[in-house]
Motif scaffolding. Structure first.
Motif, PDB file in Angstrom:
ATOM      1  N   GLU A  84       0.827  -1.213   0.000  1.00  0.00           N
ATOM      2  CA  GLU A  84       0.000   0.000   0.000  1.00  0.00           C
ATOM      3  C   GLU A  84       0.862   1.264   0.000  1.00  0.00           C
ATOM      4  OE1 GLU A  84      -3.291   0.571  -0.216  1.00  0.00           O
ATOM      5  OE2 GLU A  84      -3.569  -1.548  -0.660  1.00  0.00           O
ATOM      6  N   LYS A  85       1.987   1.204   0.706  1.00  0.00           N
ATOM      7  CA  LYS A  85       2.897   2.358   0.747  1.00  0.00           C
ATOM      8  C   LYS A  85       3.405   2.710  -0.646  1.00  0.00           C
ATOM      9  CE  LYS A  85       4.834   1.567   5.362  1.00  0.00           C
ATOM     10  NZ  LYS A  85       6.082   1.182   6.079  1.00  0.00           N
ATOM     11  N   ASN A  86       3.606   1.681  -1.452  1.00  0.00           N
ATOM     12  CA  ASN A  86       4.177   1.890  -2.790  1.00  0.00           C
ATOM     13  C   ASN A  86       3.117   2.168  -3.847  1.00  0.00           C
ATOM     14  OD1 ASN A  86       6.802   1.423  -1.858  1.00  0.00           O
ATOM     15  ND2 ASN A  86       6.539  -0.788  -2.015  1.00  0.00           N
ATOM     16  N   LYS A  87       1.855   2.128  -3.458  1.00  0.00           N
ATOM     17  CA  LYS A  87       0.777   2.410  -4.397  1.00  0.00           C
ATOM     18  C   LYS A  87       0.774   3.902  -4.714  1.00  0.00           C
ATOM     19  CE  LYS A  87      -4.264   1.973  -4.764  1.00  0.00           C
ATOM     20  NZ  LYS A  87      -5.478   1.483  -4.091  1.00  0.00           N
ATOM     21  N   LYS A  88       0.763   4.228  -5.981  1.00  0.00           N
ATOM     22  CA  LYS A  88       0.844   5.629  -6.389  1.00  0.00           C
ATOM     23  C   LYS A  88      -0.470   6.344  -6.097  1.00  0.00           C
ATOM     24  CE  LYS A  88       4.200   4.742 -10.049  1.00  0.00           C
ATOM     25  NZ  LYS A  88       4.475   4.779 -11.487  1.00  0.00           N
ATOM     26  N   GLU A  89      -0.360   7.464  -5.417  1.00  0.00           N
ATOM     27  CA  GLU A  89      -1.550   8.246  -5.085  1.00  0.00           C
ATOM     28  C   GLU A  89      -2.209   8.759  -6.363  1.00  0.00           C
ATOM     29  OE1 GLU A  89      -2.998   8.689  -2.209  1.00  0.00           O
ATOM     30  OE2 GLU A  89      -1.517   7.411  -1.252  1.00  0.00           O
ATOM     31  N   GLY A  90      -3.515   8.687  -6.387  1.00  0.00           N
ATOM     32  CA  GLY A  90      -4.250   9.211  -7.526  1.00  0.00           C
ATOM     33  C   GLY A  90      -4.331   8.254  -8.704  1.00  0.00           C
ATOM     34  N   GLU A  91      -3.580   7.163  -8.625  1.00  0.00           N
ATOM     35  CA  GLU A  91      -3.603   6.194  -9.717  1.00  0.00           C
ATOM     36  C   GLU A  91      -4.859   5.330  -9.592  1.00  0.00           C
ATOM     37  OE1 GLU A  91      -0.644   2.768 -11.558  1.00  0.00           O
ATOM     38  OE2 GLU A  91      -0.327   3.534  -9.553  1.00  0.00           O
ATOM     39  N   GLU A  92      -5.623   5.227 -10.645  1.00  0.00           N
ATOM     40  CA  GLU A  92      -6.847   4.436 -10.594  1.00  0.00           C
ATOM     41  C   GLU A  92      -6.980   3.644 -11.881  1.00  0.00           C
ATOM     42  OE1 GLU A  92      -9.271   2.553  -8.856  1.00  0.00           O
ATOM     43  OE2 GLU A  92      -9.089   4.400  -7.724  1.00  0.00           O
ATOM     44  N   ALA A  93      -6.838   2.340 -11.753  1.00  0.00           N
ATOM     45  CA  ALA A  93      -6.857   1.484 -12.939  1.00  0.00           C
ATOM     46  C   ALA A  93      -8.274   1.081 -13.328  1.00  0.00           C
ATOM     47  CB  ALA A  93      -6.013   0.239 -12.683  1.00  0.00           C
ATOM     48  N   GLY A  94      -9.204   1.205 -12.390  1.00  0.00           N
ATOM     49  CA  GLY A  94     -10.564   0.757 -12.634  1.00  0.00           C
ATOM     50  C   GLY A  94     -11.088   0.006 -11.424  1.00  0.00           C
ATOM     51  N   LEU A  95     -12.250  -0.593 -11.573  1.00  0.00           N
ATOM     52  CA  LEU A  95     -12.872  -1.368 -10.497  1.00  0.00           C
ATOM     53  C   LEU A  95     -12.708  -2.852 -10.806  1.00  0.00           C
ATOM     54  CD1 LEU A  95     -14.826  -1.488  -7.970  1.00  0.00           C
ATOM     55  CD2 LEU A  95     -16.673  -1.661  -9.641  1.00  0.00           C
ATOM     56  N   ALA A  96     -12.136  -3.586  -9.877  1.00  0.00           N
ATOM     57  CA  ALA A  96     -11.991  -5.030 -10.038  1.00  0.00           C
ATOM     58  C   ALA A  96     -12.968  -5.748  -9.114  1.00  0.00           C
ATOM     59  CB  ALA A  96     -10.567  -5.465  -9.739  1.00  0.00           C
ATOM     60  N   ILE A  97     -13.860  -6.528  -9.700  1.00  0.00           N
ATOM     61  CA  ILE A  97     -14.776  -7.368  -8.933  1.00  0.00           C
ATOM     62  C   ILE A  97     -14.167  -8.760  -8.897  1.00  0.00           C
ATOM     63  CG2 ILE A  97     -17.101  -8.340  -8.792  1.00  0.00           C
ATOM     64  CD1 ILE A  97     -18.075  -5.920 -10.421  1.00  0.00           C
ATOM     65  N   THR A  98     -13.704  -9.184  -7.720  1.00  0.00           N
ATOM     66  CA  THR A  98     -12.997 -10.456  -7.612  1.00  0.00           C
ATOM     67  C   THR A  98     -13.858 -11.485  -6.878  1.00  0.00           C
ATOM     68  OG1 THR A  98     -11.876  -9.911  -5.514  1.00  0.00           O
ATOM     69  CG2 THR A  98     -10.809  -9.204  -7.558  1.00  0.00           C
ATOM     70  N   PHE A  99     -13.682 -12.744  -7.256  1.00  0.00           N
ATOM     71  CA  PHE A  99     -14.512 -13.801  -6.669  1.00  0.00           C
ATOM     72  C   PHE A  99     -13.947 -15.174  -7.006  1.00  0.00           C
ATOM     73  CE2 PHE A  99     -15.924 -12.800 -10.900  1.00  0.00           C
ATOM     74  CZ  PHE A  99     -16.188 -14.021 -11.490  1.00  0.00           C
ATOM     75  N   VAL A 100     -14.348 -16.164  -6.215  1.00  0.00           N
ATOM     76  CA  VAL A 100     -14.065 -17.565  -6.506  1.00  0.00           C
ATOM     77  C   VAL A 100     -15.370 -18.211  -6.944  1.00  0.00           C
ATOM     78  CG1 VAL A 100     -13.226 -19.772  -5.604  1.00  0.00           C
ATOM     79  CG2 VAL A 100     -12.206 -17.622  -4.812  1.00  0.00           C
ATOM     80  N   ALA A 101     -15.296 -19.022  -7.979  1.00  0.00           N
ATOM     81  CA  ALA A 101     -16.490 -19.577  -8.623  1.00  0.00           C
ATOM     82  C   ALA A 101     -17.356 -20.405  -7.676  1.00  0.00           C
ATOM     83  CB  ALA A 101     -16.077 -20.429  -9.814  1.00  0.00           C
ATOM     84  N   GLU A 102     -18.621 -20.489  -8.027  1.00  0.00           N
ATOM     85  CA  GLU A 102     -19.571 -21.307  -7.269  1.00  0.00           C
ATOM     86  C   GLU A 102     -19.060 -22.739  -7.143  1.00  0.00           C
ATOM     87  OE1 GLU A 102     -24.233 -22.860  -7.527  1.00  0.00           O
ATOM     88  OE2 GLU A 102     -23.400 -21.550  -9.097  1.00  0.00           O
ATOM     89  N   GLY A 103     -19.175 -23.287  -5.934  1.00  0.00           N
ATOM     90  CA  GLY A 103     -18.744 -24.656  -5.696  1.00  0.00           C
ATOM     91  C   GLY A 103     -17.275 -24.787  -5.349  1.00  0.00           C
ATOM     92  N   ASP A 104     -16.572 -23.655  -5.272  1.00  0.00           N
ATOM     93  CA  ASP A 104     -15.125 -23.675  -5.029  1.00  0.00           C
ATOM     94  C   ASP A 104     -14.816 -22.772  -3.835  1.00  0.00           C
ATOM     95  OD1 ASP A 104     -12.333 -23.770  -5.253  1.00  0.00           O
ATOM     96  OD2 ASP A 104     -12.448 -23.904  -7.442  1.00  0.00           O
ATOM     97  N   ILE A 105     -14.089 -23.289  -2.861  1.00  0.00           N
ATOM     98  CA  ILE A 105     -13.744 -22.494  -1.681  1.00  0.00           C
ATOM     99  C   ILE A 105     -12.237 -22.279  -1.555  1.00  0.00           C
ATOM    100  CG2 ILE A 105     -15.799 -23.191  -0.383  1.00  0.00           C
ATOM    101  CD1 ILE A 105     -13.961 -25.170   1.157  1.00  0.00           C
ATOM    102  N   HIS A 106     -11.504 -22.590  -2.607  1.00  0.00           N
ATOM    103  CA  HIS A 106     -10.048 -22.443  -2.571  1.00  0.00           C
ATOM    104  C   HIS A 106      -9.691 -20.975  -2.849  1.00  0.00           C
ATOM    105  CE1 HIS A 106     -10.756 -26.729  -3.673  1.00  0.00           C
ATOM    106  NE2 HIS A 106      -9.838 -26.892  -2.733  1.00  0.00           N
ATOM    107  N   ASP A 107      -9.383 -20.249  -1.794  1.00  0.00           N
ATOM    108  CA  ASP A 107      -9.266 -18.796  -1.944  1.00  0.00           C
ATOM    109  C   ASP A 107      -7.851 -18.252  -1.820  1.00  0.00           C
ATOM    110  OD1 ASP A 107      -8.891 -19.180   0.767  1.00  0.00           O
ATOM    111  OD2 ASP A 107     -10.031 -17.404   1.343  1.00  0.00           O
ATOM    112  N   ILE A 108      -6.836 -19.120  -1.791  1.00  0.00           N
ATOM    113  CA  ILE A 108      -5.466 -18.644  -1.588  1.00  0.00           C
ATOM    114  C   ILE A 108      -5.037 -17.752  -2.750  1.00  0.00           C
ATOM    115  CG2 ILE A 108      -3.063 -19.308  -1.266  1.00  0.00           C
ATOM    116  CD1 ILE A 108      -4.199 -22.038  -0.204  1.00  0.00           C
TER     117      ILE A 108
END
Length: 217
Positions: A84-108
């Motif tokens: 987070e410290k190295n994240k450039k202020e004001g930089e915005e790449a977009g919105l990422a909606i992240t998820f693991v598929a139905e039936g899958d609980i492997h979240d590593i």
């Protein structure tokens, strides 16, 4: 201690499910001047790749992969503030909606990719694991008109098949043209991505962040 020796120790800590020791190794690596991103890509991620390969080959089972996942979580608690410290202020790449598929609980891998995307300027909506496609579509619809990237993961072939259904649902709801779609996980290939009409895949979390930025340009 040479950097490669440190990376090897980090890798082995993940493979050997060293829950208590992995975070300490990360602290020592940071103290020696190694960037957080290198700790992840050159040490921890390699360990997770080995763990994933062993799981696919039935050389280890769910309890072991969960312990490796716990070790990875402990590591990320140490490393995320540094990213987070190295994240450039004001930089915005977009919105990422992240998820693991139905039936899958492997979240590593999911958690690692989500962290890397956030560190690279994406606003994150993390839907979690075992997520219904209808919930993904509903979330995408909420953000229509924004720069949206769907990032789904599946460790099993059975859960991977739901990615095709998700693409079909996006088309049915007239949302496909308003989102980019990126999928990952052990069974996902470039051929599969082309077959279902998605936009991209990546081998690991660090590559996923780079590919995601390219896709969103």
């Amino acid at each position: 201690m040479a950097n490669q020796e440190i990376f090897d120790k980090l890798r082995d800590a993940i493979v050997n499910q060293n829950v208590a020791g992995t975070a300490q190794l990360c602290k020592e690596a940071l103290a020696s001047g190694i960037p957080a991103l290198d700790i992840i890509t050159k040490g921890l991620s390699i360990g997770m790749k080995i763990v994933g390969d062993k799981f696919e080959a039935a050389e280890i089972f769910l309890p072991q992969i969960m312990m490796s996942g716990k070790a990875m979580s402990n590591a990320m608690e140490v490393l995320t503030p540094e990213l987070e410290k190295n994240k450039k202020e004001g930089e915005e790449a977009g919105l990422a909606i992240t998820f693991v598929a139905e039936g899958d609980i492997h979240d590593i891998g999911h958690r690692l990719v989500t962290t890397m995307l956030g560190a690279n300027g994406f606003q994150i909506v993390d839907l979690g694991v075992d997520v219904l496609n209808e919930n993904v579509v509903e979330e995408a619809a909420k953000h229509k008109g924004q720069k949206v990237l769907l990032v789904g993961s599946a460790l099993m072939t059975t859960s991977m098949l739901g990615q095709k259904d998700l693409m079909d649902r996006l088309r049915e709801e007239n949302l496909r043209d308003s989102v980019k779609c990126m999928f990952g996980g052990a069974p996902v290939s470039d051929k599969w991505i082309a077959e279902i009409g998605a936009d991209a895949t990546a081998e690991n979390a660090a590559e996923a962040a780079k590919v995601a930025l390219e896709v969103m340009k």
